[in-house]
Design a protein around this motif. Structure first.
Motif, PDB file in Angstrom:
ATOM      1  N   GLN A  89     -18.267  15.884 -75.386  1.00 30.39           N
ATOM      2  CA  GLN A  89     -18.121  16.313 -76.768  1.00 30.39           C
ATOM      3  C   GLN A  89     -19.465  16.740 -77.342  1.00 30.39           C
ATOM      4  O   GLN A  89     -19.543  17.709 -78.115  1.00 30.39           O
ATOM      5  N   LEU A  90     -20.522  16.029 -76.987  1.00 28.28           N
ATOM      6  CA  LEU A  90     -21.861  16.397 -77.448  1.00 28.28           C
ATOM      7  C   LEU A  90     -22.251  17.765 -76.912  1.00 28.28           C
ATOM      8  O   LEU A  90     -22.796  18.602 -77.651  1.00 28.28           O
ATOM      9  N   VAL A  91     -21.966  18.018 -75.641  1.00 21.74           N
ATOM     10  CA  VAL A  91     -22.294  19.317 -75.053  1.00 21.74           C
ATOM     11  C   VAL A  91     -21.563  20.436 -75.790  1.00 21.74           C
ATOM     12  O   VAL A  91     -22.132  21.498 -76.076  1.00 21.74           O
ATOM     13  N   THR A  92     -20.303  20.202 -76.122  1.00 26.77           N
ATOM     14  CA  THR A  92     -19.541  21.203 -76.873  1.00 26.77           C
ATOM     15  C   THR A  92     -20.187  21.483 -78.221  1.00 26.77           C
ATOM     16  O   THR A  92     -20.290  22.634 -78.659  1.00 26.77           O
ATOM     17  N   ALA A  93     -20.629  20.418 -78.898  1.00 31.28           N
ATOM     18  CA  ALA A  93     -21.278  20.585 -80.198  1.00 31.28           C
ATOM     19  C   ALA A  93     -22.604  21.332 -80.048  1.00 31.28           C
ATOM     20  O   ALA A  93     -22.935  22.200 -80.866  1.00 31.28           O
ATOM     21  N   VAL A  94     -23.370  20.995 -79.027  1.00 27.01           N
ATOM     22  CA  VAL A  94     -24.661  21.666 -78.810  1.00 27.01           C
ATOM     23  C   VAL A  94     -24.446  23.145 -78.502  1.00 27.01           C
ATOM     24  O   VAL A  94     -25.205  24.009 -78.954  1.00 27.01           O
ATOM     25  N   ARG A  95     -23.404  23.440 -77.760  1.00 23.34           N
ATOM     26  CA  ARG A  95     -23.098  24.835 -77.429  1.00 23.34           C
ATOM     27  C   ARG A  95     -22.873  25.660 -78.694  1.00 23.34           C
ATOM     28  O   ARG A  95     -23.246  26.844 -78.759  1.00 23.34           O
ATOM     29  N   ALA A  96     -22.288  25.018 -79.719  1.00 24.73           N
ATOM     30  CA  ALA A  96     -22.003  25.735 -80.971  1.00 24.73           C
ATOM     31  C   ALA A  96     -23.246  25.935 -81.821  1.00 24.73           C
ATOM     32  O   ALA A  96     -23.258  26.815 -82.683  1.00 24.73           O
ATOM     33  N   ASP A 149     -30.694  19.564 -94.031  1.00 25.24           N
ATOM     34  CA  ASP A 149     -30.567  20.976 -93.678  1.00 25.24           C
ATOM     35  C   ASP A 149     -31.888  21.646 -93.323  1.00 25.24           C
ATOM     36  O   ASP A 149     -31.914  22.860 -93.098  1.00 25.24           O
ATOM     37  N   ARG A 150     -32.981  20.881 -93.255  1.00 24.01           N
ATOM     38  CA  ARG A 150     -34.288  21.494 -92.993  1.00 24.01           C
ATOM     39  C   ARG A 150     -34.323  22.160 -91.617  1.00 24.01           C
ATOM     40  O   ARG A 150     -34.008  21.548 -90.600  1.00 24.01           O
ATOM     41  N   GLY A 151     -34.687  23.430 -91.595  1.00 23.14           N
ATOM     42  CA  GLY A 151     -34.843  24.159 -90.340  1.00 23.14           C
ATOM     43  C   GLY A 151     -33.554  24.678 -89.735  1.00 23.14           C
ATOM     44  O   GLY A 151     -33.594  25.383 -88.719  1.00 23.14           O
ATOM     45  N   GLN A 175     -25.770  26.720 -87.884  1.00 25.62           N
ATOM     46  CA  GLN A 175     -26.030  25.354 -87.452  1.00 25.62           C
ATOM     47  C   GLN A 175     -25.617  24.331 -88.502  1.00 25.62           C
ATOM     48  O   GLN A 175     -24.983  23.323 -88.191  1.00 25.62           O
ATOM     49  N   ARG A 176     -25.954  24.577 -89.765  1.00 25.06           N
ATOM     50  CA  ARG A 176     -25.622  23.585 -90.769  1.00 25.06           C
ATOM     51  C   ARG A 176     -24.116  23.518 -91.023  1.00 25.06           C
ATOM     52  O   ARG A 176     -23.573  22.441 -91.303  1.00 25.06           O
TER      53      ARG A 176
END
Length: 398
Positions: free
Chosen positions: A262-269, A349-351, A356-357
């Motif tokens: 699930q983390l990998v899926t989130a990182v992919r996005a 939300d910095r950066g 992404q946010r």
């Protein structure tokens, strides 16, 4: 839910929001959680009360008090965990409200508190802390349903104690005893109250609900500059700055493959380019480094990612993990299923770019909806959170 506030006042408008999940049909949360933060007099806040949902964003311009609100929450959490007031407030003068004048005895201080809801219903805690001439807790009140369950007051400034009185409802209506002036009385009650009468048992239940609600807090502000290089292999518990992210990935990838996927899926996005996996590998010098697997044998060291990508990745990891992985102080005597982890994320939300946010907020809303985790974040502008279900926005104004 949207709340509009100015620093010296309480909320002026509230719009409906989803209710806190309940498992007993009474409307009460099945896990104790903090549902309101009270800043009666703290830094730039006066007579302020802020509602807290499963996912809350404090929004407003620089200097409006977002960071100080999170700092007050973290301070209450540490006091609830038994920390001494000197450890929690290393610079207490900075917490004294602006323009606060000392009294005839040269005393100045501040007042903070919160409401914790749970099986016992809403329980309110208010704490008065003297910052000058010496730091000490000079007053505390724990109450529920209009009944004062615990009240402390400084009677003799020459002694390092406060006089405490707690509800008994037995042969005597209250029990009185001295308590140290450098610790939160609510956290000490389980060691002092026998629990022989209905009144004492009610006091214990309320105090325990407050402590459980406060204890599991993780203050998080990822620092990309410290996440790029390999890190020594250690405990595998994530630090607040996420400096040791590679060491934590080395642990979590092996412990829970489903959550890691699930983390990998989130990182992919949230990361540029293809991502097929995220992992860590040990180096010959005893350190660990993290990498993105791009597919076709191509790997990218996390040190090559942008600041926004690293912050996004770290915050996603926090949301997918729990007290066993994060550097927090959970209540060991309470089952994990009855506790809620609260993440305090300043500069959430910095950066981060708009994509992404948005993805991070959706992920946070999904994880918070399950009831095991809550998030309180500070952002400069929360307009990008509009339309995301389950988000409470507290607008602070100068």
């Amino acid at each position: 839910m949207t709340v509009s506030c100015t620093s010296p006042t309480s909320p002026t408008s509230v719009l409906p929001s989803s209710s806190v999940p309940s498992g007993d049909g009474t409307g009460r949360p099945d896990r104790p959680c903090v549902t309101e933060l009270h800043l009666s007099a703290f830094a730039g806040h006066r007579r302020a009360g802020f509602p807290l949902g499963p996912l809350t964003l404090f929004a407003g311009p620089s200097g409006c008090g977002k960071t100080s609100a999170l700092r007050a929450y973290e301070a209450l959490a540490r006091l609830g965990g038994g920390a001494a007031v000197g450890e929690v407030f290393p610079d207490p003068a900075a917490c004294v409200p602006d323009r606060a004048r000392p009294d005839a005895q040269r005393r100045r201080g501040f007042r903070i508190g919160c409401t914790a809801d749970g099986p016992e219903g809403p329980v309110r805690l208010d704490v008065a802390i003297q910052a000058e001439p010496e730091l000490r807790i000079v007053g505390e009140r724990l109450s529920a349903d209009g009944l004062v369950l615990l009240e402390t007051a400084l009677r003799d400034p020459s002694r390092r104690t406060v006089q405490a009185a707690w509800h008994t409802a037995g042969s005597a209506p209250v029990t009185r005893a001295p308590l140290p002036d450098d610790r939160l009385g609510t956290a000490l009650l389980p060691l002092r109250v026998a629990g022989k009468t209905d009144g004492q048992r009610r006091v214990l239940a309320a105090a325990e609900q407050m402590v459980v609600a406060l204890r599991s807090v993780f203050a998080c502000d990822p620092r990309p500059g410290r996440m790029r290089a390999p890190v020594p292999s250690g405990t595998g518990r994530l630090l607040g700055g996420c400096d040791n992210l590679a060491d934590v990935l080395w642990r979590t990838r092996a412990e829970c493959t489903r959550r890691h996927a699930q983390l990998v899926t989130a990182v992919r996005a949230g990361c540029a380019g293809p991502v097929t996996d995220l992992y860590a590998e040990p180096l010959t010098d005893g350190t660990v480094r993290a990498l993105l697997d791009r597919g076709d044998g191509i790997r990218t060291r996390l040190g090559r990612l942008g600041d926004g990508e690293l912050r996004y990745l770290a915050l996603a990891l926090v949301l997918f993990t729990g007290p066993g992985v994060l550097e927090v102080d959970p209540v060991g005597e309470v089952p994990a299923a009855l506790q809620t982890l609260t993440v305090l994320a300043d500069n959430l939300d910095r950066g981060l770019d708009p994509r992404q946010r948005t993805e991070l907020l959706r992920l946070a809303a999904r994880m918070c909806d399950r009831g095991h985790i809550r998030l309180v974040g500070a952002v400069s502008d929360a307009s990008w959170g509009a339309g995301v279900a389950g988000v409470t926005v507290v607008h602070l104004e100068l």
